[in-house]
Design a protein around this motif. Structure first.
Motif, mmCIF file in Angstrom:
data_model
loop_
_atom_site.group_PDB
_atom_site.id
_atom_site.type_symbol
_atom_site.label_atom_id
_atom_site.label_comp_id
_atom_site.label_asym_id
_atom_site.label_seq_id
_atom_site.Cartn_x
_atom_site.Cartn_y
_atom_site.Cartn_z
ATOM 1 N N SER A 41 36.506 57.010 53.938
ATOM 2 C CA SER A 41 35.633 57.031 52.766
ATOM 3 C C SER A 41 36.245 57.982 51.744
ATOM 4 C CB SER A 41 34.246 57.527 53.155
ATOM 5 O OG SER A 41 33.668 56.670 54.107
ATOM 6 N N LYS A 102 35.535 52.518 50.239
ATOM 7 C CA LYS A 102 35.340 52.445 51.688
ATOM 8 C C LYS A 102 36.602 51.754 52.191
ATOM 9 C CE LYS A 102 31.865 51.351 55.084
ATOM 10 N NZ LYS A 102 30.487 50.923 55.253
ATOM 11 N N VAL A 107 33.870 50.286 46.168
ATOM 12 C CA VAL A 107 32.487 49.872 46.419
ATOM 13 C C VAL A 107 31.506 50.315 45.337
ATOM 14 C CG1 VAL A 107 32.755 49.641 48.917
ATOM 15 C CG2 VAL A 107 32.132 51.869 47.949
ATOM 16 N N ALA A 108 31.910 51.263 44.488
ATOM 17 C CA ALA A 108 31.019 51.730 43.423
ATOM 18 C C ALA A 108 31.816 52.530 42.399
ATOM 19 C CB ALA A 108 29.894 52.580 43.994
ATOM 20 N N LYS A 121 23.527 57.638 45.603
ATOM 21 C CA LYS A 121 23.621 56.196 45.885
ATOM 22 C C LYS A 121 25.072 55.738 45.893
ATOM 23 C CE LYS A 121 19.182 54.557 44.109
ATOM 24 N NZ LYS A 121 18.523 53.722 43.099
ATOM 25 N N LEU A 122 25.848 56.232 44.936
ATOM 26 C CA LEU A 122 27.261 55.898 44.865
ATOM 27 C C LEU A 122 27.984 56.336 46.143
ATOM 28 C CD1 LEU A 122 29.615 55.988 41.933
ATOM 29 C CD2 LEU A 122 30.190 57.504 43.794
ATOM 30 N N LYS A 124 26.697 56.899 49.096
ATOM 31 C CA LYS A 124 26.225 56.136 50.260
ATOM 32 C C LYS A 124 26.993 54.835 50.426
ATOM 33 C CE LYS A 124 21.626 57.967 50.867
ATOM 34 N NZ LYS A 124 20.184 57.732 50.913
ATOM 35 N N LYS A 125 27.444 54.270 49.325
ATOM 36 C CA LYS A 125 28.195 53.026 49.405
ATOM 37 C C LYS A 125 29.577 53.211 50.019
ATOM 38 C CE LYS A 125 25.700 50.845 45.653
ATOM 39 N NZ LYS A 125 25.740 50.270 44.315
#
Length: 127
Positions: A41, A102, A107-108, A121-122, A124-125
């Motif tokens: 990540s 990821k 992913v964001a 939120k970003l 978490k992706k």
């Protein structure tokens, strides 16, 4: 004497907080490629020291990374003024851009965001 005082102050703050978070790692293509290949990540942080939004984002990101769920995220900082080739690679035109990966997949992405909830939120992706 001044140096000793600063060292004691730093040690005390580490003991009180329980954790010392280092500055983000400077972005290198080789390091990024290695993290992606390992499926890690990653948060790519496009930063400029003169940018007030970047300065506002830094403590938010640092506080979120203290949470257990985000401790596996590696932060790579791109120097907005000095790494123009990297900006082109990521198609970034503005500082204060955060890009979550990821593994090898983006992913964001956000630019200019200083909301702890949306940055969370970003992140978490990416996990």
């Amino acid at each position: 004497m001044k140096t000793l005082f600063k060292s004691l102050l730093l040690a005390t703050s580490i003991l009180v907080s329980g954790t010392a978070f280092a500055d983000p790692t400077a972005f290198t293509q080789a390091g990024f490629d290695s993290l992606q290949k390992a499926g890690k990540s990653i948060l790519v942080e496009v930063h400029a020291p003169w940018c007030p939004t970047c300065r506002a984002q830094a403590p938010i990101v640092n506080n979120l990374l203290k949470k257990k769920e985000f401790q596996s995220i590696t932060v790579l900082r791109v120097d907005f003024d000095g790494q123009k080739d990297v900006l082109k690679t990521f198609n970034v035109s503005k500082q204060s851009t955060l890009i979550a990966f990821k593994g090898s997949k983006e992913v964001a992405r956000s630019t200019g965001d200083t909301s702890p909830k949306s940055i969370e939120k970003l992140l978490k992706k990416a996990i």
